[in-house]
Design a protein around this motif. Structure first.
Motif, PDB file in Angstrom:
ATOM      1  N   VAL A   1       0.840  -1.189   0.000  1.00 38.95           N
ATOM      2  CA  VAL A   1       0.000   0.000   0.000  1.00 38.95           C
ATOM      3  C   VAL A   1       0.877   1.241   0.000  1.00 38.95           C
ATOM      4  CG1 VAL A   1      -1.874   1.204   1.189  1.00 38.95           C
ATOM      5  CG2 VAL A   1      -1.717  -1.290   1.344  1.00 38.95           C
ATOM      6  N   ARG A   2       0.597   2.144  -0.924  1.00 42.47           N
ATOM      7  CA  ARG A   2       1.289   3.436  -0.969  1.00 42.47           C
ATOM      8  C   ARG A   2       1.209   4.093   0.407  1.00 42.47           C
ATOM      9  NH1 ARG A   2       3.415   6.552  -4.731  1.00 42.47           N
ATOM     10  NH2 ARG A   2       3.001   5.689  -6.769  1.00 42.47           N
ATOM     11  N   ASP A   3       2.308   4.674   0.883  1.00 42.97           N
ATOM     12  CA  ASP A   3       2.373   5.238   2.236  1.00 42.97           C
ATOM     13  C   ASP A   3       1.224   6.186   2.548  1.00 42.97           C
ATOM     14  OD1 ASP A   3       4.696   3.821   2.654  1.00 42.97           O
ATOM     15  OD2 ASP A   3       6.013   5.525   2.281  1.00 42.97           O
ATOM     16  N   GLU A   4       0.940   7.117   1.643  1.00 47.38           N
ATOM     17  CA  GLU A   4      -0.108   8.104   1.921  1.00 47.38           C
ATOM     18  C   GLU A   4      -1.496   7.468   1.983  1.00 47.38           C
ATOM     19  OE1 GLU A   4       1.107   8.497  -2.459  1.00 47.38           O
ATOM     20  OE2 GLU A   4       2.119   8.258  -0.550  1.00 47.38           O
ATOM     21  N   VAL A   5      -1.699   6.352   1.300  1.00 44.69           N
ATOM     22  CA  VAL A   5      -2.965   5.621   1.371  1.00 44.69           C
ATOM     23  C   VAL A   5      -2.994   4.796   2.657  1.00 44.69           C
ATOM     24  CG1 VAL A   5      -4.384   3.849   0.266  1.00 44.69           C
ATOM     25  CG2 VAL A   5      -3.252   5.589  -1.133  1.00 44.69           C
ATOM     26  N   TYR A   6      -1.881   4.159   2.989  1.00 44.77           N
ATOM     27  CA  TYR A   6      -1.787   3.331   4.193  1.00 44.77           C
ATOM     28  C   TYR A   6      -2.165   4.134   5.436  1.00 44.77           C
ATOM     29  CZ  TYR A   6       0.168  -0.464   7.047  1.00 44.77           C
ATOM     30  OH  TYR A   6       0.331  -1.512   7.923  1.00 44.77           O
ATOM     31  N   GLU A   7      -1.685   5.372   5.489  1.00 45.39           N
ATOM     32  CA  GLU A   7      -1.963   6.233   6.646  1.00 45.39           C
ATOM     33  C   GLU A   7      -3.446   6.571   6.779  1.00 45.39           C
ATOM     34  OE1 GLU A   7       0.609   9.534   5.885  1.00 45.39           O
ATOM     35  OE2 GLU A   7       2.414   8.366   6.318  1.00 45.39           O
ATOM     36  N   ARG A   8      -4.194   6.498   5.679  1.00 45.50           N
ATOM     37  CA  ARG A   8      -5.628   6.828   5.727  1.00 45.50           C
ATOM     38  C   ARG A   8      -6.520   5.613   5.900  1.00 45.50           C
ATOM     39  NH1 ARG A   8      -4.740   9.448   0.890  1.00 45.50           N
ATOM     40  NH2 ARG A   8      -6.550   8.413   0.017  1.00 45.50           N
ATOM     41  N   ILE A   9      -6.021   4.420   5.551  1.00 45.88           N
ATOM     42  CA  ILE A   9      -6.893   3.244   5.646  1.00 45.88           C
ATOM     43  C   ILE A   9      -6.753   2.498   6.966  1.00 45.88           C
ATOM     44  CG2 ILE A   9      -7.024   2.968   3.144  1.00 45.88           C
ATOM     45  CD1 ILE A   9      -5.103   0.567   3.437  1.00 45.88           C
ATOM     46  N   TYR A  10      -5.751   2.844   7.751  1.00 49.79           N
ATOM     47  CA  TYR A  10      -5.559   2.208   9.052  1.00 49.79           C
ATOM     48  C   TYR A  10      -5.371   3.249  10.145  1.00 49.79           C
ATOM     49  CZ  TYR A  10      -4.603  -2.275   6.784  1.00 49.79           C
ATOM     50  OH  TYR A  10      -4.696  -3.438   6.047  1.00 49.79           O
ATOM     51  N   THR A  11      -5.860   2.907  11.332  1.00 48.37           N
ATOM     52  CA  THR A  11      -5.499   3.649  12.540  1.00 48.37           C
ATOM     53  C   THR A  11      -4.784   2.660  13.443  1.00 48.37           C
ATOM     54  OG1 THR A  11      -7.610   3.172  13.600  1.00 48.37           O
ATOM     55  CG2 THR A  11      -7.431   5.262  12.418  1.00 48.37           C
ATOM     56  N   GLU A  12      -3.855   3.151  14.221  1.00 45.49           N
ATOM     57  CA  GLU A  12      -3.080   2.271  15.090  1.00 45.49           C
ATOM     58  C   GLU A  12      -3.680   2.248  16.484  1.00 45.49           C
ATOM     59  OE1 GLU A  12       1.479   1.937  16.613  1.00 45.49           O
ATOM     60  OE2 GLU A  12       1.140   2.531  14.529  1.00 45.49           O
ATOM     61  N   THR A  13      -3.729   1.053  17.055  1.00 43.74           N
ATOM     62  CA  THR A  13      -4.208   0.878  18.425  1.00 43.74           C
ATOM     63  C   THR A  13      -3.383  -0.232  19.064  1.00 43.74           C
ATOM     64  OG1 THR A  13      -6.175   0.590  19.797  1.00 43.74           O
ATOM     65  CG2 THR A  13      -6.017  -0.784  17.832  1.00 43.74           C
ATOM     66  N   THR A  14      -3.633  -0.502  20.321  1.00 44.84           N
ATOM     67  CA  THR A  14      -2.929  -1.554  21.052  1.00 44.84           C
ATOM     68  C   THR A  14      -3.930  -2.605  21.505  1.00 44.84           C
ATOM     69  OG1 THR A  14      -1.311   0.046  21.843  1.00 44.84           O
ATOM     70  CG2 THR A  14      -1.425  -2.028  23.033  1.00 44.84           C
TER      71      THR A  14
ATOM     72  N   THR B   1      -9.935   1.717   8.715  1.00 42.87           N
ATOM     73  CA  THR B   1     -10.845   2.856   8.794  1.00 42.87           C
ATOM     74  C   THR B   1     -11.956   2.649   7.761  1.00 42.87           C
ATOM     75  OG1 THR B   1      -9.691   4.126   7.103  1.00 42.87           O
ATOM     76  CG2 THR B   1      -8.909   4.394   9.372  1.00 42.87           C
ATOM     77  N   ASN B   2     -12.889   3.577   7.694  1.00 40.10           N
ATOM     78  CA  ASN B   2     -13.964   3.491   6.701  1.00 40.10           C
ATOM     79  C   ASN B   2     -13.431   3.557   5.278  1.00 40.10           C
ATOM     80  OD1 ASN B   2     -15.880   3.288   8.696  1.00 40.10           O
ATOM     81  ND2 ASN B   2     -16.272   5.478   8.751  1.00 40.10           N
ATOM     82  N   GLU B   3     -12.281   4.174   5.075  1.00 40.35           N
ATOM     83  CA  GLU B   3     -11.707   4.311   3.735  1.00 40.35           C
ATOM     84  C   GLU B   3     -11.083   3.007   3.219  1.00 40.35           C
ATOM     85  OE1 GLU B   3      -9.184   7.696   1.403  1.00 40.35           O
ATOM     86  OE2 GLU B   3      -9.635   8.038   3.513  1.00 40.35           O
ATOM     87  N   PHE B   4     -10.830   2.075   4.128  1.00 38.80           N
ATOM     88  CA  PHE B   4     -10.241   0.778   3.780  1.00 38.80           C
ATOM     89  C   PHE B   4     -11.025   0.099   2.654  1.00 38.80           C
ATOM     90  CE2 PHE B   4      -9.877  -3.829   4.472  1.00 38.80           C
ATOM     91  CZ  PHE B   4      -8.510  -3.999   4.599  1.00 38.80           C
ATOM     92  N   VAL B   5     -12.345   0.060   2.785  1.00 39.05           N
ATOM     93  CA  VAL B   5     -13.214  -0.612   1.812  1.00 39.05           C
ATOM     94  C   VAL B   5     -13.064  -0.016   0.416  1.00 39.05           C
ATOM     95  CG1 VAL B   5     -15.624  -1.072   1.209  1.00 39.05           C
ATOM     96  CG2 VAL B   5     -14.868  -1.254   3.574  1.00 39.05           C
ATOM     97  N   ASN B   6     -12.858   1.280   0.319  1.00 34.38           N
ATOM     98  CA  ASN B   6     -12.772   1.942  -0.983  1.00 34.38           C
ATOM     99  C   ASN B   6     -11.408   1.824  -1.649  1.00 34.38           C
ATOM    100  OD1 ASN B   6     -15.448   2.905  -0.762  1.00 34.38           O
ATOM    101  ND2 ASN B   6     -14.729   4.580   0.528  1.00 34.38           N
ATOM    102  N   LYS B   7     -10.379   1.551  -0.895  1.00 36.94           N
ATOM    103  CA  LYS B   7      -9.021   1.561  -1.448  1.00 36.94           C
ATOM    104  C   LYS B   7      -8.431   0.174  -1.682  1.00 36.94           C
ATOM    105  CE  LYS B   7      -8.783   6.008  -1.474  1.00 36.94           C
ATOM    106  NZ  LYS B   7      -9.071   6.649  -2.737  1.00 36.94           N
ATOM    107  N   ILE B   8      -8.886  -0.817  -0.941  1.00 35.56           N
ATOM    108  CA  ILE B   8      -8.301  -2.152  -1.042  1.00 35.56           C
ATOM    109  C   ILE B   8      -9.059  -2.968  -2.093  1.00 35.56           C
ATOM    110  CG2 ILE B   8      -7.873  -4.302   0.234  1.00 35.56           C
ATOM    111  CD1 ILE B   8      -6.065  -2.015   1.104  1.00 35.56           C
ATOM    112  N   PRO B   9      -8.353  -3.609  -3.031  1.00 35.11           N
ATOM    113  CA  PRO B   9      -9.039  -4.458  -4.013  1.00 35.11           C
ATOM    114  C   PRO B   9      -9.883  -5.527  -3.326  1.00 35.11           C
ATOM    115  CG  PRO B   9      -6.783  -4.079  -4.689  1.00 35.11           C
ATOM    116  CD  PRO B   9      -6.916  -3.528  -3.287  1.00 35.11           C
ATOM    117  N   ASN B  10     -10.985  -5.872  -3.941  1.00 29.75           N
ATOM    118  CA  ASN B  10     -11.997  -6.739  -3.350  1.00 29.75           C
ATOM    119  C   ASN B  10     -11.443  -8.039  -2.767  1.00 29.75           C
ATOM    120  OD1 ASN B  10     -14.724  -7.566  -2.750  1.00 29.75           O
ATOM    121  ND2 ASN B  10     -14.559  -8.918  -4.516  1.00 29.75           N
ATOM    122  N   LEU B  11     -10.610  -8.763  -3.506  1.00 29.22           N
ATOM    123  CA  LEU B  11     -10.145 -10.054  -3.002  1.00 29.22           C
ATOM    124  C   LEU B  11      -9.208  -9.915  -1.809  1.00 29.22           C
ATOM    125  CD1 LEU B  11      -9.754 -12.035  -6.326  1.00 29.22           C
ATOM    126  CD2 LEU B  11     -11.481 -12.338  -4.551  1.00 29.22           C
ATOM    127  N   ILE B  12      -8.461  -8.832  -1.714  1.00 26.64           N
ATOM    128  CA  ILE B  12      -7.629  -8.604  -0.527  1.00 26.64           C
ATOM    129  C   ILE B  12      -8.514  -8.161   0.629  1.00 26.64           C
ATOM    130  CG2 ILE B  12      -5.751  -7.242   0.450  1.00 26.64           C
ATOM    131  CD1 ILE B  12      -4.506  -7.182  -2.345  1.00 26.64           C
TER     132      ILE B  12
END
Length: 169
Positions: free
Chosen positions: A98-111, A127-138
């Motif tokens: 995942v491109r860095d700038e996309v990765y930062e928007r599709i995930y939030t970090e927690t413990t 995040t909610n943006e995950f569904v829109n950016k990740i190809p369906n099979l992944i």
């Protein structure tokens, strides 16, 4: 050395592909089995294009690497290339980069604080943006694992058929 098929949006992710190829070739990590611009006549029917990709590029590949950027999930051949790699008599491995700038928007970090696990591991939560950016099979791989987890609110990459990494890694 792995024969690697790289699936990507040629217009937007060519720079990321070039960087991965440069690093991989320098380190002797893999042989590039990707389709380059001009390798296949784009005026052919989709079925014919996919047959060429399967027979001439994916057939002896050991892994499909999907470069994920802003528009990757909307590209017409990405999911077909993933599917062609995963199914059949000789399935490949699957990695999402995942491109860095996309990765930062599709995930939030927690413990992890789940009482049954209590491992304290750092987790990336979609995040909610995950569904829109990740190809369906992944995307389906991630939520299949989420639905089947039984001991903790997370899983290891070794539990998945597709792993995702930031482009910086």
């Amino acid at each position: 050395m792995h024969k690697t098929f790289i699936s990507y949006h040629h217009k937007n992710e060519q720079d990321l592909k070039d960087e991965i190829i440069r690093k991989g070739l320098e380190g002797g990590e893999f042989i590039d089995k990707s389709v380059s611009d001009g390798d296949i006549d784009t005026n052919l029917e989709e079925d014919r294009i996919m047959r060429i990709i399967r027979e001439e590029f994916l057939q002896d590949s050991s892994v499909v690497m999907v470069l994920i950027g802003e528009e990757t999930s909307q590209r017409p051949f990405i999911n077909s290339e993933i599917q062609a790699g995963l199914w059949g008599s000789n399935p490949t491995g699957l990695i999402g980069v995942v491109r860095d700038e996309v990765y930062e928007r599709i995930y939030t970090e927690t413990t992890c604080t789940y009482s049954g696990c209590n491992c304290g591991s750092s987790l990336n939560v979609p995040t909610n943006e995950f569904v829109n950016k990740i190809p369906n099979l992944i995307y389906r791989n991630y939520f299949l694992l989420e639905d089947n987890k039984d001991t903790a609110p997370h899983f290891k990459n070794s539990d998945a058929y597709a792993s995702e990494y930031s482009g910086a890694n």
